[in-house]
Write a protein that holds these residues in place. Structure first.
Motif, short mmCIF file in Angstrom:
data_model
loop_
_atom_site.label_atom_id
_atom_site.label_comp_id
_atom_site.label_asym_id
_atom_site.label_seq_id
_atom_site.Cartn_x
_atom_site.Cartn_y
_atom_site.Cartn_z
N GLN A 251 30.45 42.20 39.29
CA GLN A 251 29.09 42.03 40.23
C GLN A 251 28.53 40.69 39.71
OE1 GLN A 251 26.97 44.93 41.19
NE2 GLN A 251 28.19 45.55 42.69
N LEU A 252 28.45 40.47 38.27
CA LEU A 252 27.96 40.04 37.63
C LEU A 252 28.99 38.43 37.18
CD1 LEU A 252 26.49 38.85 34.97
CD2 LEU A 252 27.23 39.95 33.28
N ILE A 253 29.84 39.22 36.49
CA ILE A 253 31.04 37.86 36.83
C ILE A 253 31.48 36.97 37.86
CG2 ILE A 253 33.42 37.43 36.28
CD1 ILE A 253 33.22 39.33 34.05
N GLY A 254 32.09 38.12 38.94
CA GLY A 254 32.09 37.20 40.23
C GLY A 254 31.23 36.86 41.33
N GLY A 255 29.78 36.66 40.72
CA GLY A 255 28.63 35.93 40.95
C GLY A 255 28.77 35.35 41.09
N HIS A 256 28.69 34.40 39.56
CA HIS A 256 28.91 32.85 38.84
C HIS A 256 30.27 32.58 38.77
CE1 HIS A 256 25.75 33.60 35.65
NE2 HIS A 256 26.00 34.82 35.71
N MET A 257 31.03 32.55 39.41
CA MET A 257 32.40 32.25 39.75
C MET A 257 32.64 32.39 41.40
SD MET A 257 33.71 32.29 37.00
CE MET A 257 35.81 31.66 37.53
N ASN A 258 31.33 32.77 42.17
CA ASN A 258 31.04 32.59 43.50
C ASN A 258 32.35 33.36 45.02
OD1 ASN A 258 29.42 30.44 43.69
ND2 ASN A 258 30.45 29.10 42.99
N SER A 259 32.88 33.81 44.30
CA SER A 259 33.82 35.46 44.83
C SER A 259 33.90 36.63 44.09
CB SER A 259 35.12 34.13 44.33
OG SER A 259 36.35 35.44 44.77
N THR A 260 33.83 37.35 44.58
CA THR A 260 33.06 38.98 43.91
C THR A 260 34.27 39.51 44.94
OG1 THR A 260 31.49 38.42 43.79
CG2 THR A 260 31.70 40.90 43.93
N PRO A 261 35.52 41.08 44.41
CA PRO A 261 36.52 41.24 45.20
C PRO A 261 35.23 42.56 45.29
CG PRO A 261 36.97 41.55 42.86
CD PRO A 261 35.76 40.31 43.70
N ALA A 262 36.21 42.30 46.44
CA ALA A 262 35.55 44.66 47.16
C ALA A 262 36.32 45.59 45.67
CB ALA A 262 36.19 45.20 48.22
N ILE A 263 35.20 46.88 45.93
CA ILE A 263 36.03 47.99 44.90
C ILE A 263 35.49 48.81 44.77
CG2 ILE A 263 33.65 47.33 43.82
CD1 ILE A 263 35.25 48.33 41.19
N GLY A 264 36.13 50.15 45.42
CA GLY A 264 36.18 51.46 45.71
C GLY A 264 34.94 52.01 45.00
N THR A 265 34.75 52.73 45.85
CA THR A 265 33.06 52.81 45.30
C THR A 265 33.09 55.22 44.56
OG1 THR A 265 32.58 54.19 47.41
CG2 THR A 265 31.77 52.22 46.81
N ARG A 266 34.13 55.43 44.90
CA ARG A 266 34.21 56.88 45.30
C ARG A 266 35.54 56.84 43.69
NH1 ARG A 266 36.26 59.13 48.23
NH2 ARG A 266 36.35 57.44 50.34
N THR A 267 35.55 58.21 42.68
CA THR A 267 36.42 58.45 42.20
C THR A 267 37.23 59.53 42.24
OG1 THR A 267 34.88 59.68 40.94
CG2 THR A 267 35.17 57.03 39.61
N ASN A 268 38.25 59.50 41.66
CA ASN A 268 39.54 60.57 42.60
C ASN A 268 39.59 61.33 40.45
OD1 ASN A 268 40.03 60.24 44.62
ND2 ASN A 268 41.17 58.12 44.41
N PRO A 269 40.49 62.71 40.72
CA PRO A 269 41.21 62.75 39.07
C PRO A 269 42.26 61.82 38.79
CG PRO A 269 41.21 64.08 40.77
CD PRO A 269 40.63 63.34 41.73
N ILE A 270 41.73 61.40 37.39
CA ILE A 270 42.43 60.14 35.99
C ILE A 270 43.76 60.77 35.72
CG2 ILE A 270 42.43 59.81 33.97
CD1 ILE A 270 39.18 59.80 34.08
N ILE A 271 44.94 59.58 36.18
CA ILE A 271 46.04 60.40 36.28
C ILE A 271 45.46 59.70 34.51
CG2 ILE A 271 48.45 59.92 36.91
CD1 ILE A 271 47.59 59.12 39.24
#
Length: 314
Positions: A251-271
């Motif tokens: 969000q910090l970087i995307g705000g400055h670049m005027n472009s913030t991609p969507a990102i998942g909000t929940r984690t799964n078990p790590i592979i």
């Protein structure tokens, strides 16, 4: 570079690297295609997000990574050839990497500050992605600071200027913005913004320090513009906290670049895979090593180190 991945309409899935170059790359690419970050790969561990599956990850674009599994597209900039003649038989042919494009190999890299011939690509993934759609757009001072910070690029160019110019002529000769990075000490309007960016990243947990002894010889004001590339906590310690900090960095970087991609909000078990190292000068046929070890990702990180991950297949 991205034709086969971008041809289908709708949101594009990506798996990113968890550092400033990975986050900046995602922000830049999101300004061209709508992205959703469905996974984070640390070169040892893969954290999938929401309900996304390994099959989703296999069909995603792996951004700022170099993966060796047929069918897995990646865009990265690590040195992955041991010799220029390596075929890299497990690498998906639709992937792209400037070092692969030039067959820039381990045995022709890492010549140091005195080098005057082409060496490893000295910019980040974010920089050739910026050039895809922003070649004639001069970044704002804060965007210049982000591009300078990603992958420690301004400092790498400051140390290895001759190599930076060679790669500029190969890849960025018609770009209106690249000289800002090559002459970053003169970009004084970006320095205060860069220092604030580095401080903000540190507050979010991006607290890593530069590993180069040369960074400690810089003037104090320029030392503050190094490091702060990756999180100080491990993905495996607390994956939810880790994702939260990655999201705040995005969000910090995307705000400055005027472009913030969507990102998942929940984690799964790590592979998880197993990360190993090997001395490159002991390798006689890297293609055979890649197949025999079933290498999933790798990079020649310096003259003495091949770092690679095994026991991880999608």
């Amino acid at each position: 570079m991205l034709d086969d991945w971008s041809i289908n309409p709708g949101t594009k899935y990506v798996v990113i690297s968890p550092d400033v170059d990975g986050l900046t790359s995602a922000a830049i690419l999101n300004s061209i295609y709508p992205l959703k970050i469905i996974g984070i790969y640390s070169t040892t561990h893969l954290l999938l997000l929401d309900d996304h599956t390994p099959e989703d990850a296999k069909n995603a674009l792996w951004l700022d990574h170099d993966i060796s599994q047929i069918g897995v597209r990646c865009v990265g900039q690590h040195v992955v050839h041991h010799e220029p003649t390596d075929n890299l038989p497990l690498r998906e042919p639709t992937s792209w990497n400037p070092n692969v494009w030039q067959k820039q190999s381990w045995n022709k890299s890492f010549s140091g500050v005195s080098g005057r011939t082409l060496d490893k690509y000295p910019y980040g993934t974010a920089h050739f992605l910026w050039d895809l759609d922003h070649r004639n757009i001069v970044p704002t001072p804060v965007q210049t600071a982000i591009l300078a910070h990603a992958d420690g690029t301004w400092f790498a160019l400051d140390c290895y200027k001759a190599n930076g110019i060679l790669w500029k002529n190969l890849m960025f000769s018609n770009s209106q913005w690249i000289d800002k990075l090559l002459n970053y000490r003169q970009e004084v309007t970006s320095h205060a913004l860069h220092a604030q960016l580095a401080a903000d990243l540190a507050l979010l947990g991006f607290s890593s320090q530069s590993r180069s002894p040369r960074a400690r010889t810089l003037p104090t004001n320029l030392q503050a513009l190094t490091g702060r590339q990756s999180l100080g906590i491990r993905m495996t310690t607390n994956s939810t906290r880790y994702l939260n900090q990655i999201t705040l960095g995005l969000q910090l970087i995307g705000g400055h670049m005027n472009s913030t991609p969507a990102i998942g909000t929940r984690t799964n078990p790590i592979i998880s895979g197993q990360r190993l190292t090997q001395y490159p000068n002991r390798i006689t046929n890297f293609d055979q090593v890649m197949v025999a070890e079933t290498i999933f990702s790798h990079a020649f990180t310096d003259l003495r180190t091949l770092s690679y991950t095994v026991q991880l297949q999608l």
